[in-house]
Design an enzyme around this catalytic site. Structure first.
Site, PDB file in Angstrom:
ATOM      1  N   GLU A  60      -9.949 -16.059   4.081  1.00 39.24           N
ATOM      2  CA  GLU A  60      -8.965 -16.219   3.010  1.00 39.24           C
ATOM      3  C   GLU A  60      -7.632 -15.557   3.348  1.00 39.24           C
ATOM      4  OE1 GLU A  60     -12.145 -15.580   2.519  1.00 39.24           O
ATOM      5  OE2 GLU A  60     -12.802 -17.326   1.388  1.00 39.24           O
ATOM      6  N   HIS A 127     -18.922 -15.727  -8.966  1.00 41.06           N
ATOM      7  CA  HIS A 127     -18.522 -17.137  -9.061  1.00 41.06           C
ATOM      8  C   HIS A 127     -18.039 -17.431 -10.476  1.00 41.06           C
ATOM      9  CE1 HIS A 127     -20.845 -17.239  -5.343  1.00 41.06           C
ATOM     10  NE2 HIS A 127     -20.234 -18.353  -5.041  1.00 41.06           N
TER      11      HIS A 127
HETATM   12  C1  LIG Z   1     -15.231 -14.592   1.599  1.00 43.43           C
HETATM   13  C2  LIG Z   1     -15.944 -15.824   1.173  1.00 43.43           C
HETATM   14  N1  LIG Z   1     -15.316 -17.011   1.221  1.00 43.43           N
HETATM   15  C3  LIG Z   1     -15.950 -18.136   0.837  1.00 43.43           C
HETATM   16  C4  LIG Z   1     -17.233 -18.096   0.393  1.00 43.43           C
HETATM   17  C5  LIG Z   1     -17.923 -19.385  -0.065  1.00 43.43           C
HETATM   18  N2  LIG Z   1     -19.081 -19.655   0.796  1.00 43.43           N
HETATM   19  C6  LIG Z   1     -20.317 -19.300   0.438  1.00 43.43           C
HETATM   20  S1  LIG Z   1     -21.442 -19.602   1.625  1.00 43.43           S
HETATM   21  C7  LIG Z   1     -20.276 -20.330   2.627  1.00 43.43           C
HETATM   22  C8  LIG Z   1     -20.667 -20.833   3.958  1.00 43.43           C
HETATM   23  C9  LIG Z   1     -21.376 -19.755   4.736  1.00 43.43           C
HETATM   24  O1  LIG Z   1     -21.666 -20.176   6.026  1.00 43.43           O
HETATM   25  P1  LIG Z   1     -22.405 -19.245   7.058  1.00 43.43           P
HETATM   26  O2  LIG Z   1     -21.807 -17.875   7.063  1.00 43.43           O
HETATM   27  O3  LIG Z   1     -22.459 -19.952   8.341  1.00 43.43           O
HETATM   28  O4  LIG Z   1     -23.874 -19.065   6.461  1.00 43.43           O
HETATM   29  P2  LIG Z   1     -24.946 -20.228   6.158  1.00 43.43           P
HETATM   30  O5  LIG Z   1     -24.675 -20.699   4.767  1.00 43.43           O
HETATM   31  O6  LIG Z   1     -24.790 -21.282   7.179  1.00 43.43           O
HETATM   32  O7  LIG Z   1     -26.262 -19.543   6.224  1.00 43.43           O
HETATM   33  C10 LIG Z   1     -19.023 -20.294   2.012  1.00 43.43           C
HETATM   34  C11 LIG Z   1     -17.790 -20.819   2.589  1.00 43.43           C
HETATM   35  C12 LIG Z   1     -17.848 -16.832   0.332  1.00 43.43           C
HETATM   36  N3  LIG Z   1     -19.110 -16.678  -0.123  1.00 43.43           N
HETATM   37  N4  LIG Z   1     -17.205 -15.718   0.732  1.00 43.43           N
END
Ligand SMILES: Cc1ncc(C[n+]2csc(CCOP(=O)(O)OP(=O)(O)O)c2C)c(N)n1
Lengths: 326, 351
Positions: A60, A127
């Protein structure tokens, strides 16, 4: 005339601006192929291509910082926070860099940061946030919080055209629940800094914004039926710069003010509004200004807890009766 | 590991010094993870899960194998992410707790305040995540810092996704841990996607483990769908950390077979990709490898499955009719002092 949801209205507004101005582009997490977590930007990748629809890493601070740099160079970025709760990760960038850029260095920074805010959706503490108070304190930012589909469209368009950074907080509870006829081809540009009288009344004013507008309208209706009270509802639409004139006009008319917001009380926006009324219209008041807000706790997940912590229509009715009887 | 015709009569010793009973435990936790999530899917469809549901289907080996490398008797710690239900279970989380969390029950570990697996327990050695990705890396660095300052031979392990590695908090935390030579292991689950975003849009490095070099710490890469390979990669990193060798970054290569959450239809996934990974299912693989090597019989594994099924029957039955928290409890515990937040004025006058 098509019925347009609040969500579609945001989409239309952005689409129209991207069609109108080549310099407008969007960036954020999962906004391209997926069309955004809530599908606000669905179809954008197909229409505008990867150059202007940029899927970013989860970063972000980089999203907001890069938007600022591009804005300095004459582009008009619209950055999406997947949930507005994550704007806190860009707090440094927004308050230290973006907000001070014009004053400090004469740098134009025409950019928008937008995203889904708000509770009543069982989203739990991360959220559901309403971060407006965190930014209200920082000179150099504008903050808008549309309640209607018309304003959702009109404010995103105005935000994109504005020459200063605008935080655009949309309410996810309203996304698909609010619908309105918006004439095709009408250029809707809601002015930033102007409130809207959502309902006229003479006995008491509820000052509010975003999803809380609907609770205020419900309360107003009940108070009319059950108590014969004529409640005015003022939808601020913009929090920064605040429309003092609209607030004071209503205060001078009804002499009783209730401020309602979904965010917690302490340090909340209602405190600022109260101070302004004290400064500018104290002698017009027949009762103390009161506020209905969330309780001062992180927003919990369980429905029993969330419903308790967040302000409800009943709370507005109770508070308005107290004020009317004062 | 290979499965060369080891005869059932004289099976080769399991690798990494693991005993037969420990292998059975690894299988138990992987199966428990999957079965518990399947129960949650049913409850979700019945709208008994209040918020979203996040699956780790196909990633059970990476969670279980890595957490299993910690030494709970010595007070090692971990902090999971949304797809580390398996790690939590290894660390002592109870299925009933997980069910209560998802269903927002009064008796849930967070008393209905937080969702899904967002909870922790200092006694059992896990710290609950928040949603903000990357934040737990610096927090775990602080946990590890306490171990170092007090000269305790304990280790902290923290999980990040391929997406979470893009955050500023991740960078600051891993760098801090590296500079301080903290007793810490950072496990990156490379499951191909962060929400809809493929890894190539998340990072320009070819392998996530390449990032270790930038922090001056060792990096290890392993097949995340092979529970023994995961354990084999994590255990030495844990012991290195315990012995003053500092922090290691481990990349576990796996695949997220379900969408980001239950509502995600995975329209962005190329055809055939999910099926290809189904063929590499970590539990199927474990059964194949263990039985072929003579480390478990089909009967023994079936007994484990049956034990899990009845455990879960009982947990779901116990939880389903429990009440949600009492509303006023929302005001407790924001601070130690005062312990209760003031009730808003509009709730103190009667309507
Ligand atoms: C700082 C932040 N930005 C955006 C999000 C929204 N978000 C939740 S899970 C996710 C994807 C996470 O991907 P990854 O770290 O690869 O974990 P996975 O879900 O693949 O296990 C996003 C963008 C968040 N939780 N935290």
């Amino acid at each position: 005339m098509a019925e347009v949801t609040y969500l579609e209205a945001i989409r239309q507004g952005m689409q129209e601006e991207m069609r109108r101005d080549e310099n407008v582009f969007i960036l954020g997490e999962d906004i391209g192929a997926y069309g955004g977590a809530f599908k606000v930007t669905e179809g954008f990748l197909a229409e505008f291509g990867e150059r202007r629809v940029i899927d970013t890493p989860i970063a972000e601070a980089a999203i907001v910082g890069a938007a600022a740099g591009a804005a300095h160079m004459g582009l008009r970025p619209v950055a999406e926070m997947q949930f507005i709760d994550f704007i806190s990760c860009a707090y440094d960038m927004l308050t230290n860099y973006v907000a001070t850029a014009r004053y400090r260095a004469g740098l134009p920074t025409p950019m928008v940061v937008r995203g889904p805010s708000g509770g009543y959706v069982r989203g739990g503490p991360f959220h559901s946030q309403n971060p407006e108070a965190a930014f209200l304190h920082t000179p150099g930012l504008k903050i808008v919080c549309p309640a209607t589909a018309r304003d959702a469209k009109g404010l995103i368009k105005s935000a994109i055209r504005d020459d200063d950074p605008v935080l655009y907080f949309e309410h996810k509870y309203l996304y698909r629940r609010i619908k309105e006829h918006l004439p095709e081809g009408e250029e809707i540009l809601t002015p930033i800094g102007k409130a809207r009288v959502a309902r006229e009344g003479k006995d008491l004013t509820i000052v509010t914004w975003s999803a809380m507008v609907y609770k205020a309208l419900e309360a107003a209706e009940r108070l009319e039926k059950e108590d014969g009270l004529q409640v005015e509802v003022l939808d601020l639409r913009t929090l920064l710069p605040m429309d003092d004139e609209a607030i004071m006009t209503s205060v001078r008319k009804t002499n009783r003010v209730l401020i309602a917001h979904e965010d917690t009380r302490t340090g909340g926006v209602a405190g600022e509004i109260t101070a302004r009324i004290n400064d500018q219209a104290f002698e017009w008041l027949d009762a103390p200004v009161r506020r209905v807000t969330a309780h001062d706790v992180p927003l919990p997940y369980a429905p029993t807890l969330e419903d308790f912590v967040l302000p409800q229509t009943d709370d507005l009715v109770v508070a308005a009766r107290w004020l009317a009887a004062y | 590991m290979t499965t060369t015709a080891a005869s059932a009569a004289t099976p080769a010793a399991p690798p990494h010094g693991l005993s037969r009973a420990q292998l059975h435990e690894l299988y138990y936790y992987m199966r428990l993870t999957r079965s518990l999530e399947e129960r949650l899917v049913n409850l979700y469809r019945q709208t008994k899960v209040i918020g979203g549901l996040f699956r780790s289907l196909g990633q059970e080996a990476d969670s279980v194998g890595s957490a299993y490398a910690l030494d709970r008797t010595r007070g090692d710690f971990l902090s999971p992410l949304i797809r580390n239900l398996g790690s939590m279970l290894v660390q002592g989380a109870q299925p009933l707790e997980i069910l209560r969390q998802y269903m927002a029950k009064a008796e849930s570990p967070t008393r209905g305040r937080e969702l899904n697996i967002h909870y922790g327990d200092l006694d059992r050695g896990f710290i609950g995540q928040i949603s903000h990705l990357g934040d737990m890396v610096p927090v775990m660095a602080g946990v590890a810092l306490s171990f170092k300052m007090r000269k305790q031979p304990r280790v902290g392990l923290v999980y990040v996704g391929d997406g979470a590695m893009s955050t500023g908090a991740f960078h600051e935390g891993i760098n801090f841990a590296a500079v301080q030579r903290l007793p810490m292991v950072i496990v990156c689950e490379n499951n191909g996607y962060s929400f809809s975003t493929p890894m190539r849009k998340q990072t320009a490095v070819a392998q996530l483990v390449d990032k270790a070099a930038a922090y001056g710490i060792p990096g290890v890469r392993a097949d995340g769908n092979d529970v023994l390979a995961v354990y084999g990669a994590t255990k030495p990193a844990v012991e290195l950390a315990r012995n003053g060798g500092g922090c290691t970054l481990i990349e576990l290569v796996t695949y997220r077979r379900k969408g980001h959450a239950e509502h995600d239809n995975q329209s962005y996934v190329p055809a055939g990709e999910i099926e290809a990974w189904e063929a590499k299912d970590p539990i199927d693989r474990c059964i194949r490898d263990f039985t072929a090597a003579g480390w478990a019989t089909a009967g023994e594994l079936a007994d484990i499955d049956a034990r899990i099924a009845s455990l879960l029957d009982e947990a779901v039955g116990a939880c389903e009719n429990e009440p949600m928290p009492e509303a006023m409890s929302a005001l407790d515990g924001v601070l130690a002092d005062p312990a209760r937040t003031e009730l808003e004025w509009y709730r103190r006058i009667d309507g």
